[in-house]
Design an enzyme around this catalytic site. Structure first.
Site, PDB file in Angstrom:
ATOM      1  CG  PHE A 220      40.263 -38.458  -4.433  1.00 37.34           C
ATOM      2  CD1 PHE A 220      40.238 -39.469  -3.470  1.00 37.34           C
ATOM      3  CD2 PHE A 220      39.194 -38.361  -5.316  1.00 37.34           C
ATOM      4  CE1 PHE A 220      39.174 -40.361  -3.400  1.00 37.34           C
ATOM      5  CE2 PHE A 220      38.119 -39.253  -5.251  1.00 37.34           C
ATOM      6  CZ  PHE A 220      38.116 -40.246  -4.288  1.00 37.34           C
TER       7      PHE A 220
ATOM      8  CG  HIS B 269      57.950 -43.546  -6.942  1.00 38.67           C
ATOM      9  ND1 HIS B 269      58.885 -44.538  -7.187  1.00 38.67           N
ATOM     10  CD2 HIS B 269      58.293 -42.512  -7.748  1.00 38.67           C
ATOM     11  CE1 HIS B 269      59.746 -44.108  -8.096  1.00 38.67           C
ATOM     12  NE2 HIS B 269      59.409 -42.878  -8.451  1.00 38.67           N
TER      13      HIS B 269
ATOM     14  CG  ASP C 174      58.699 -46.588 -10.726  1.00 40.25           C
ATOM     15  OD1 ASP C 174      57.738 -47.360 -10.897  1.00 40.25           O
ATOM     16  OD2 ASP C 174      58.641 -45.362 -10.936  1.00 40.25           O
TER      17      ASP C 174
ATOM     18  CD  GLU D  14      48.669 -54.678 -39.135  1.00 39.25           C
ATOM     19  OE1 GLU D  14      49.352 -55.386 -38.374  1.00 39.25           O
ATOM     20  OE2 GLU D  14      47.561 -55.044 -39.590  1.00 39.25           O
TER      21      GLU D  14
ATOM     22  CD  GLU E  65      47.061 -56.024 -35.254  1.00 38.46           C
ATOM     23  OE1 GLU E  65      47.866 -56.949 -35.039  1.00 38.46           O
ATOM     24  OE2 GLU E  65      46.493 -55.849 -36.335  1.00 38.46           O
TER      25      GLU E  65
HETATM   26  P1  NAD Z   1      48.104 -38.100  -9.785  1.00 40.80           P
HETATM   27  O1  NAD Z   1      48.755 -37.012 -10.533  1.00 40.80           O
HETATM   28  O2  NAD Z   1      47.155 -39.011 -10.495  1.00 40.80           O
HETATM   29  O3  NAD Z   1      47.296 -37.510  -8.539  1.00 40.80           O
HETATM   30  C1  NAD Z   1      47.856 -36.584  -7.637  1.00 40.80           C
HETATM   31  C2  NAD Z   1      46.769 -35.961  -6.787  1.00 40.80           C
HETATM   32  O4  NAD Z   1      47.366 -34.969  -5.926  1.00 40.80           O
HETATM   33  C3  NAD Z   1      45.673 -35.237  -7.570  1.00 40.80           C
HETATM   34  O5  NAD Z   1      44.455 -35.483  -6.923  1.00 40.80           O
HETATM   35  C4  NAD Z   1      46.069 -33.749  -7.411  1.00 40.80           C
HETATM   36  O6  NAD Z   1      44.946 -32.922  -7.510  1.00 40.80           O
HETATM   37  C5  NAD Z   1      46.609 -33.747  -6.013  1.00 40.80           C
HETATM   38  N1  NAD Z   1      47.548 -32.641  -5.723  1.00 40.80           N
HETATM   39  C6  NAD Z   1      48.472 -32.092  -6.542  1.00 40.80           C
HETATM   40  N2  NAD Z   1      49.169 -31.139  -5.885  1.00 40.80           N
HETATM   41  C7  NAD Z   1      48.668 -31.094  -4.624  1.00 40.80           C
HETATM   42  C8  NAD Z   1      48.968 -30.318  -3.479  1.00 40.80           C
HETATM   43  N3  NAD Z   1      49.915 -29.379  -3.518  1.00 40.80           N
HETATM   44  N4  NAD Z   1      48.257 -30.567  -2.342  1.00 40.80           N
HETATM   45  C9  NAD Z   1      47.292 -31.510  -2.301  1.00 40.80           C
HETATM   46  N5  NAD Z   1      46.958 -32.272  -3.374  1.00 40.80           N
HETATM   47  C10 NAD Z   1      47.643 -32.060  -4.509  1.00 40.80           C
HETATM   48  O7  NAD Z   1      49.276 -38.940  -9.077  1.00 40.80           O
HETATM   49  P2  NAD Z   1      49.474 -40.521  -9.038  1.00 40.80           P
HETATM   50  O8  NAD Z   1      49.820 -41.007 -10.407  1.00 40.80           O
HETATM   51  O9  NAD Z   1      48.354 -41.134  -8.285  1.00 40.80           O
HETATM   52  O10 NAD Z   1      50.815 -40.617  -8.174  1.00 40.80           O
HETATM   53  C11 NAD Z   1      50.808 -40.510  -6.769  1.00 40.80           C
HETATM   54  C12 NAD Z   1      51.977 -41.314  -6.236  1.00 40.80           C
HETATM   55  O11 NAD Z   1      51.787 -42.697  -6.549  1.00 40.80           O
HETATM   56  C13 NAD Z   1      53.323 -40.923  -6.832  1.00 40.80           C
HETATM   57  O12 NAD Z   1      54.293 -41.070  -5.829  1.00 40.80           O
HETATM   58  C14 NAD Z   1      53.520 -41.971  -7.908  1.00 40.80           C
HETATM   59  O13 NAD Z   1      54.889 -42.189  -8.226  1.00 40.80           O
HETATM   60  C15 NAD Z   1      52.919 -43.185  -7.223  1.00 40.80           C
HETATM   61  N6  NAD Z   1      52.506 -44.273  -8.107  1.00 40.80           N
HETATM   62  C16 NAD Z   1      51.717 -44.010  -9.184  1.00 40.80           C
HETATM   63  C17 NAD Z   1      51.281 -45.060  -9.985  1.00 40.80           C
HETATM   64  C18 NAD Z   1      50.371 -44.817 -11.176  1.00 40.80           C
HETATM   65  O14 NAD Z   1      50.181 -45.747 -11.945  1.00 40.80           O
HETATM   66  N7  NAD Z   1      49.758 -43.653 -11.354  1.00 40.80           N
HETATM   67  C19 NAD Z   1      51.673 -46.388  -9.682  1.00 40.80           C
HETATM   68  C20 NAD Z   1      52.452 -46.613  -8.536  1.00 40.80           C
HETATM   69  C21 NAD Z   1      52.863 -45.547  -7.765  1.00 40.80           C
HETATM   70 MG    MG Z   2      56.357 -47.943 -12.141  1.00 41.55          MG
HETATM   71 MG    MG Z   3      57.066 -44.215 -11.794  1.00 37.23          MG
HETATM   72 MG    MG Z   4      48.912 -58.257 -37.961  1.00 40.04          MG
END
Ligand code: NAD
Ligand code: MG
Ligand code: MG
Ligand code: MG
Ligand code: MG
Ligand code: MG
Length: 337
Positions: free
Chosen positions: A24, A107, A190, A226, A230
């Site tokens: 979450f 991902h 990525d 700067e 920005e």
């Molecule tokens: P995050 O670190 O924000 O959240 C991870 C969640 O997992 C947290 O709620 C954490 O408490 C929970 N967690 C950690 N270990 C755990 C466990 N052992 N059991 C159960 N829950 C556990 O992660 P995120 O950035 O949302 O990334 C999640 C996926 O989405 C990854 O594969 C990431 O590459 C992908 N992703 C992220 C983004 C981004 O902008 N953040 C964008 C695209 C894809």
């Molecule tokens: Mg990315």
């Molecule tokens: Mg990434």
């Molecule tokens: Mg300027």
């Protein structure tokens, strides 16, 4: 390239199913809430004692321990930190996963680099939003969406792709456009993008600019405005109108400086030569192996990096200046906690 929109996706492929969103955090909260608001039967899987359980429940979602959430689910979306997914998959997901269920990711890292080797009876697909979770949620609430990549790694049921498209539609991505790809291409582009440009590259460019001004005797406050503050104004223009649109919008003086001095700051051919080395390390799996070892060792390099970079003068002056600008809300930190 074919881009898929709302009329290409049939929500029926996801609405009859039970979906478990694991985690979450940034992506997890956005997927779970958007799915729920699209009429999908969603539960959130968390660690016992997770601080997120209260937040998920306050948002009106059902939160369960990961194994229980997985046992109920037809579709399991894994939104845990990439470095924990392999272990959680082996210990808590696979043993509880229904025969013929779908295993989904945002991902491709763990599947592409073999950290997760899914059972043959499973569908394995990806819906990877091209934006952080808070934007995936806020765009959905505005009636819009963040574009996403979709890919199928394994299609045991014969309906993996339409199910992935339906999921993408349910989180709002098909309002913006869904682009088909592969786990390999998504993972490699990525990693390359975040290392070379978005995170590694941009922070070094900012740091070099800030330090150059401060070392030449200019006040750090002015250097910060700067070379840090920005950046967003320029990036917003690029985001909305491309490089040409940004160049149209800036002064002619700034535009002339761009054309004539940019290569002095970032020598194009030399930078590309170095970026090809970053890409090679990604493609060969060298980076992935190093990152897995780092995790086995308890993330010492990550910790050292946070200490070293967190103590840079840019942080101290930045905190003071941001406090002067109450219109800047630390939205990301607030929501992700
Ligand atoms: P995050 O670190 O924000 O959240 C991870 C969640 O997992 C947290 O709620 C954490 O408490 C929970 N967690 C950690 N270990 C755990 C466990 N052992 N059991 C159960 N829950 C556990 O992660 P995120 O950035 O949302 O990334 C999640 C996926 O989405 C990854 O594969 C990431 O590459 C992908 N992703 C992220 C983004 C981004 O902008 N953040 C964008 C695209 C894809
Ligand atoms: Mg990315
Ligand atoms: Mg990434
Ligand atoms: Mg300027
Ligand atoms: Mg994170
Ligand atoms: Mg102009």
């Amino acid at each position: 390239m074919k881009i898929y929109y709302e009329h290409d996706a049939d929500l029926g492929f996801i609405q009859g199913k039970k979906v478990a969103v694991l985690g979450f955090g940034s992506q997890g909260h956005a997927h779970a809430l958007n799915l729920r608001d699209s009429g999908v039967d969603v539960r959130v899987g968390l660690r016992p004692g997770s601080r997120s359980a209260a937040r998920a429940e306050a948002a009106g979602l059902r939160a369960l321990p990961t194994p229980e959430a997985v046992r109920e689910a037809d579709v399991v979306m894994v939104l845990l930190p990439d470095e924990t997914q392999g272990k959680v998959y082996r210990e808590e997901i696979e043993p509880n996963l229904k025969e013929g269920a779908a295993l989904a990711f945002a991902h491709g890292f763990n599947v592409h680099f073999g950290q997760i080797r899914p059972r043959r009876d499973l569908d394995v697909w990806m819906v990877a939003p091209k934006g952080p979770g808070h934007l995936v949620r806020s765009e959905y609430q505005r009636g819009s969406g963040v574009p996403a990549l979709v890919a199928v790694h394994q299609d045991a049921s014969g309906s993996a792709f339409p199910t992935a498209l339906a999921y993408a539609k349910a989180i709002g991505a098909a309002r913006a456009g869904v682009i088909p790809t592969t786990f390999k291409d998504e993972t490699e582009t990525d990693l390359f993008g975040e290392q070379a440009v978005l995170c590694g590259g941009l922070t070094r460019l900012i740091q070099a600019g800030f330090e150059t001004l401060v070392e030449a005797g200019y006040p750090p406050e002015m250097a910060y405005f700067e070379t840090v503050h920005e950046v967003k104004l320029i990036v917003d223009l690029i985001y909305e109108a491309g490089l040409r649109g940004m160049r149209y919008s800036i002064s002619n003086t700034a535009e002339y400086g761009d054309y004539t001095r940019g290569d002095l700051a970032v020598p194009l051919e030399e930078t590309k030569r170095r970026m090809r080395e970053i890409l090679r390390q990604v493609q060969t799996g060298e980076f992935a192996r190093e990152w897995m070892l780092e995790n086995q060792a308890g993330q010492p390099v990550l910790e050292a990096g946070r200490k070293r970079w967190g103590a840079h003068p840019i942080e101290e002056v930045g905190a003071r200046l941001r406090a002067m600008m109450p219109f800047l809300r630390a939205r990301v930190l607030e929501e992700v906690g």
